[in-house]
Write a protein that holds these residues in place. Structure first.
Motif, PDB file in Angstrom:
ATOM      1  N   HIS A 174       0.991  -1.179   0.174  1.00  9.86           N
ATOM      2  CA  HIS A 174       0.064  -0.006   0.179  1.00  9.86           C
ATOM      3  C   HIS A 174       0.817   1.286  -0.222  1.00  9.86           C
ATOM      4  N   SER A 175       0.196   2.348  -0.370  1.00 12.70           N
ATOM      5  CA  SER A 175       1.123   3.425  -0.317  1.00 12.70           C
ATOM      6  C   SER A 175       0.254   4.701  -0.152  1.00 12.70           C
ATOM      7  N   ALA A 176      -0.962   4.443   0.414  1.00  9.51           N
ATOM      8  CA  ALA A 176      -1.832   5.542   1.044  1.00  9.51           C
ATOM      9  C   ALA A 176      -1.853   5.850   2.506  1.00  9.51           C
ATOM     10  N   PRO A 177      -1.434   6.810   2.636  1.00 14.06           N
ATOM     11  CA  PRO A 177      -1.149   6.983   4.366  1.00 14.06           C
ATOM     12  C   PRO A 177      -2.262   6.906   5.165  1.00 14.06           C
ATOM     13  N   ARG A 178      -3.666   7.278   4.527  1.00 15.45           N
ATOM     14  CA  ARG A 178      -4.957   7.347   5.299  1.00 15.45           C
ATOM     15  C   ARG A 178      -5.837   6.519   4.852  1.00 15.45           C
ATOM     16  N   SER A 179      -5.912   6.181   3.617  1.00 16.77           N
ATOM     17  CA  SER A 179      -7.018   5.432   3.238  1.00 16.77           C
ATOM     18  C   SER A 179      -6.778   3.872   3.203  1.00 16.77           C
ATOM     19  N   ALA A 180      -7.521   2.982   3.529  1.00 11.28           N
ATOM     20  CA  ALA A 180      -7.384   1.520   3.592  1.00 11.28           C
ATOM     21  C   ALA A 180      -7.490   0.735   2.350  1.00 11.28           C
ATOM     22  N   MET A 181      -6.420   1.229   1.370  1.00 10.54           N
ATOM     23  CA  MET A 181      -6.586   0.754   0.068  1.00 10.54           C
ATOM     24  C   MET A 181      -5.285  -0.235  -0.182  1.00 10.54           C
ATOM     25  N   LEU A 182      -5.450  -1.205  -0.705  1.00  9.01           N
ATOM     26  CA  LEU A 182      -4.354  -2.282  -1.104  1.00  9.01           C
ATOM     27  C   LEU A 182      -4.082  -2.003  -2.622  1.00  9.01           C
ATOM     28  N   GLU A 183      -2.710  -2.183  -2.972  1.00 12.59           N
ATOM     29  CA  GLU A 183      -2.519  -2.231  -4.362  1.00 12.59           C
ATOM     30  C   GLU A 183      -1.877  -3.501  -4.553  1.00 12.59           C
ATOM     31  N   MET A 184      -2.442  -4.373  -5.664  1.00 14.72           N
ATOM     32  CA  MET A 184      -2.174  -6.097  -5.784  1.00 14.72           C
ATOM     33  C   MET A 184      -1.499  -5.990  -7.163  1.00 14.72           C
ATOM     34  N   GLY A 185      -0.305  -6.577  -7.365  1.00 13.32           N
ATOM     35  CA  GLY A 185       0.285  -6.450  -8.676  1.00 13.32           C
ATOM     36  C   GLY A 185       0.756  -7.909  -8.898  1.00 13.32           C
ATOM     37  N   PRO A 186       1.230  -8.076 -10.015  1.00 16.05           N
ATOM     38  CA  PRO A 186       1.820  -9.484 -10.415  1.00 16.05           C
ATOM     39  C   PRO A 186       2.696  -9.865  -9.552  1.00 16.05           C
ATOM     40  N   PRO A 187       2.745 -11.169  -9.017  1.00 17.75           N
ATOM     41  CA  PRO A 187       3.379 -11.668  -8.014  1.00 17.75           C
ATOM     42  C   PRO A 187       5.128 -11.649  -8.514  1.00 17.75           C
ATOM     43  N   GLY A 188       5.831 -11.288  -7.494  1.00 15.34           N
ATOM     44  CA  GLY A 188       7.405 -11.203  -7.626  1.00 15.34           C
ATOM     45  C   GLY A 188       7.836 -10.130  -8.347  1.00 15.34           C
ATOM     46  N   ILE A 189       6.930  -9.058  -8.491  1.00 18.82           N
ATOM     47  CA  ILE A 189       7.354  -7.778  -9.067  1.00 18.82           C
ATOM     48  C   ILE A 189       6.979  -6.663  -7.912  1.00 18.82           C
ATOM     49  N   ASN A 190       7.805  -5.952  -7.968  1.00 18.03           N
ATOM     50  CA  ASN A 190       7.828  -4.749  -7.140  1.00 18.03           C
ATOM     51  C   ASN A 190       8.776  -3.521  -7.736  1.00 18.03           C
ATOM     52  N   LYS A 191       8.790  -2.544  -7.237  1.00 12.16           N
ATOM     53  CA  LYS A 191       9.576  -1.588  -7.574  1.00 12.16           C
ATOM     54  C   LYS A 191      11.165  -1.672  -7.738  1.00 12.16           C
ATOM     55  N   ALA A 192      11.753  -2.611  -7.010  1.00 13.82           N
ATOM     56  CA  ALA A 192      13.268  -3.105  -6.783  1.00 13.82           C
ATOM     57  C   ALA A 192      13.456  -4.021  -7.929  1.00 13.82           C
ATOM     58  N   VAL A 193      12.454  -4.858  -8.419  1.00 10.40           N
ATOM     59  CA  VAL A 193      12.895  -5.937  -9.439  1.00 10.40           C
ATOM     60  C   VAL A 193      12.751  -5.200 -10.607  1.00 10.40           C
ATOM     61  N   THR A 194      11.961  -4.278 -11.127  1.00 11.68           N
ATOM     62  CA  THR A 194      11.931  -3.623 -12.386  1.00 11.68           C
ATOM     63  C   THR A 194      13.288  -2.518 -12.444  1.00 11.68           C
ATOM     64  N   LEU A 195      13.289  -1.857 -11.160  1.00 11.15           N
ATOM     65  CA  LEU A 195      14.531  -1.086 -11.165  1.00 11.15           C
ATOM     66  C   LEU A 195      15.746  -1.537 -11.460  1.00 11.15           C
ATOM     67  N   ALA A 196      16.035  -2.882 -10.935  1.00 10.88           N
ATOM     68  CA  ALA A 196      17.201  -3.513 -10.982  1.00 10.88           C
ATOM     69  C   ALA A 196      17.274  -3.896 -12.405  1.00 10.88           C
ATOM     70  N   GLU A 197      16.475  -4.272 -13.158  1.00 15.32           N
ATOM     71  CA  GLU A 197      16.670  -4.658 -14.436  1.00 15.32           C
ATOM     72  C   GLU A 197      16.983  -3.469 -15.390  1.00 15.32           C
ATOM     73  N   TYR A 198      16.359  -2.277 -15.033  1.00 19.93           N
ATOM     74  CA  TYR A 198      16.627  -0.921 -15.599  1.00 19.93           C
ATOM     75  C   TYR A 198      17.996  -0.509 -15.559  1.00 19.93           C
ATOM     76  N   ALA A 199      18.695  -0.802 -14.336  1.00 14.57           N
ATOM     77  CA  ALA A 199      19.825  -0.338 -13.865  1.00 14.57           C
ATOM     78  C   ALA A 199      21.040  -1.589 -14.748  1.00 14.57           C
ATOM     79  N   ALA A 200      20.626  -2.502 -14.676  1.00 15.51           N
ATOM     80  CA  ALA A 200      21.528  -3.663 -15.224  1.00 15.51           C
ATOM     81  C   ALA A 200      21.765  -3.808 -16.702  1.00 15.51           C
ATOM     82  N   ALA A 201      20.623  -3.310 -17.238  1.00 12.55           N
ATOM     83  CA  ALA A 201      20.605  -2.784 -18.720  1.00 12.55           C
ATOM     84  C   ALA A 201      21.613  -1.645 -19.169  1.00 12.55           C
ATOM     85  N   ARG A 202      21.912  -0.840 -18.228  1.00 10.98           N
ATOM     86  CA  ARG A 202      22.747   0.341 -18.465  1.00 10.98           C
ATOM     87  C   ARG A 202      24.074   0.085 -17.693  1.00 10.98           C
ATOM     88  N   GLY A 203      24.284  -1.291 -17.125  1.00 11.49           N
ATOM     89  CA  GLY A 203      25.643  -1.513 -16.379  1.00 11.49           C
ATOM     90  C   GLY A 203      25.889  -0.807 -15.170  1.00 11.49           C
TER      91      GLY A 203
END
Length: 266
Positions: A174-203
């Motif tokens: 979740h990223s909402a500080p006050r609203s009880a709202m959950l964000e559910m996405g593809p399993p095994g995927i988060n900001k770090a996973v995709t950012l790591a791929e982006y960084a690795a592609a650029r060395g």
């Protein structure tokens, strides 16, 4: 410092929808120094105007907590991780069995689909969104996120209740500080996973990445980056995950850190 990866809401963008002049200048100075800039957000691609208009960023934005990689220069999705309708249906059934009156919405590559009751009448998007039943054919647009909200309780309590029961079906945060709202996405995927791929592609190694965030959906990214900064006043779990703490958002914390790090390079 070869790459700066920054969350948007609560990190550089306030509740008033504004990014400070000092923050804009800090990112421009970093770009002029040859530092790669990528924004990493829970926002979908359709909701990136503050970055485009204030910072003039026309590069990559990692959206929807890592589910989508978007190129602002071409206004196109360059990579995505999708959620099948069958998983959406299973998770909705689980959540309905855990709490009274949950409401759901789907983010897809073609837009936002909100069922009746998800948005309160005074919500910012309420006037612009027509509620509809969530249907299997919506998967044809490429589902990237399932949202669940209850109009009572806290987001932390909702997350603690739901996440263990979802198992490996979806990644839950979740990223909402006050609203009880959950964000559910593809399993095994988060900001770090995709950012790591982006960084690795650029060395670029993790040690050369400076990252900023403030909420539970930033935890993995802050732990992965060589210099992960949680915003002062951020969520306790984000602060615990990060090696470093930036000054408060209200004090232009991101700008202060970037300025200091650029000065150290000179």
């Amino acid at each position: 410092m070869r790459l700066i990866a920054s969350d948007i809401d609560g990190t550089i963008l306030g509740h008033d929808g504004k990014i400070s002049d000092r923050t804009v200048a800090a990112f421009q100075d970093a770009a002029d120094a040859g530092v790669d800039i990528v924004f990493v957000t829970g926002r979908p691609p359709r909701w990136l105007d503050p970055i485009r208009e204030r910072i003039g960023h026309l590069g990559t934005v990692i959206c929807s907590n890592g589910a989508v990689t978007y190129d602002l220069a071409t206004e196109s999705v360059t990579a995505s991780h999708l959620v099948p309708w069958e998983v959406v249906a299973d998770v909705r059934a689980i959540v309905r069995g855990l709490v009274p009156e949950p409401y759901f919405a789907l983010e897809s590559l073609t837009g936002l689909h909100v069922e009746p009751g998800f948005l309160k009448p005074d919500a910012p998007l309420a006037a612009a969104v027509v509620p509809t039943q969530l249907l299997p054919q919506m998967a044809d647009g490429g589902i990237i996120k399932l949202l669940a909200v209850v109009h009572h309780g806290s987001p932390d309590d909702f997350l603690e209740l739901v996440r263990p029961r979802i198992g490996g079906l979806l990644a839950v945060t979740h990223s909402a500080p006050r609203s009880a709202m959950l964000e559910m996405g593809p399993p095994g995927i988060n900001k770090a996973v995709t950012l790591a791929e982006y960084a690795a592609a650029r060395g670029i190694a993790p040690a050369d990445v400076v990252a900023f965030g403030d909420m539970p959906n930033d935890i993995e990214m802050l732990g992965w980056a060589g210099a992960g900064y949680a915003m002062g006043g951020g969520h306790p779990e984000a602060l615990a995950a990060a090696r470093l703490t930036a000054p408060l958002f209200e004090d232009d914390g991101v700008a202060q850190v970037i300025e200091a790090r650029l000065a150290a390079l000179r």
